[in-house]
Design a protein around this motif. Structure first.
Motif, short mmCIF file in Angstrom:
data_model
loop_
_atom_site.label_atom_id
_atom_site.label_comp_id
_atom_site.label_asym_id
_atom_site.label_seq_id
_atom_site.Cartn_x
_atom_site.Cartn_y
_atom_site.Cartn_z
N THR A 178 -8.59 21.82 -57.99
CA THR A 178 -8.60 22.69 -56.82
C THR A 178 -7.25 23.40 -56.69
N GLU A 179 -6.18 22.68 -56.99
CA GLU A 179 -4.85 23.28 -56.91
C GLU A 179 -4.72 24.49 -57.84
N ARG A 180 -5.24 24.35 -59.05
CA ARG A 180 -5.18 25.47 -60.01
C ARG A 180 -6.04 26.62 -59.53
N LEU A 181 -7.22 26.32 -59.00
CA LEU A 181 -8.08 27.37 -58.46
C LEU A 181 -7.41 28.08 -57.29
N MET A 182 -6.67 27.33 -56.49
CA MET A 182 -5.95 27.92 -55.37
C MET A 182 -4.90 28.91 -55.89
N GLU A 183 -4.19 28.51 -56.94
CA GLU A 183 -3.18 29.40 -57.54
C GLU A 183 -3.81 30.69 -58.06
N LEU A 184 -4.93 30.54 -58.77
CA LEU A 184 -5.56 31.69 -59.42
C LEU A 184 -6.30 32.61 -58.45
N SER A 185 -6.85 32.02 -57.39
CA SER A 185 -7.68 32.81 -56.47
C SER A 185 -6.94 33.28 -55.22
#
Length: 101
Positions: A21-28
């Motif tokens: 989720t953290e990576r998705l937060m960064e990307l999105s």
């Protein structure tokens, strides 16, 4: 950008390649809560799996076996939720008959 598309672009295929989720937060640029809401909405049209293994995260299925496993896990959660609701249903039914607990 849609979560499904991010998972596709970054090859998050299979549980072992789940994107946190953290990576998705960064990307999105979305918050954790917005990610969850977006995934819920996108699941109406795409399979987006989620796992708690390792660091957890979201993924696209690598094969039909992963979809079957995911469905089996969800069905188990539904059954467990139904079991935990039995006492409250019984109490509500009893309260309705007697007007009190």
């Amino acid at each position: 950008m849609k979560i499904h598309q991010i998972l596709k672009n970054y090859n998050a295929r299979g549980k072992e390649n789940a994107m946190t989720t953290e990576r998705l937060m960064e990307l999105s640029g979305l918050t954790r809560r917005e990610i969850v809401a977006q995934v819920k909405e996108e699941r109406k049209h795409h399979f987006i799996g989620s796992t708690f293994q390792r660091n957890g995260g979201y993924y696209r299925p690598a094969n039909f076996r992963e979809i079957e496993d995911y469905n089996r896990q969800r069905e188990q959660r539904i059954k467990l939720a139904a079991l935990t609701m039995r006492p409250t249903r019984w109490l509500n039914k009893r309260r309705g008959q007697e007007g009190r607990m």
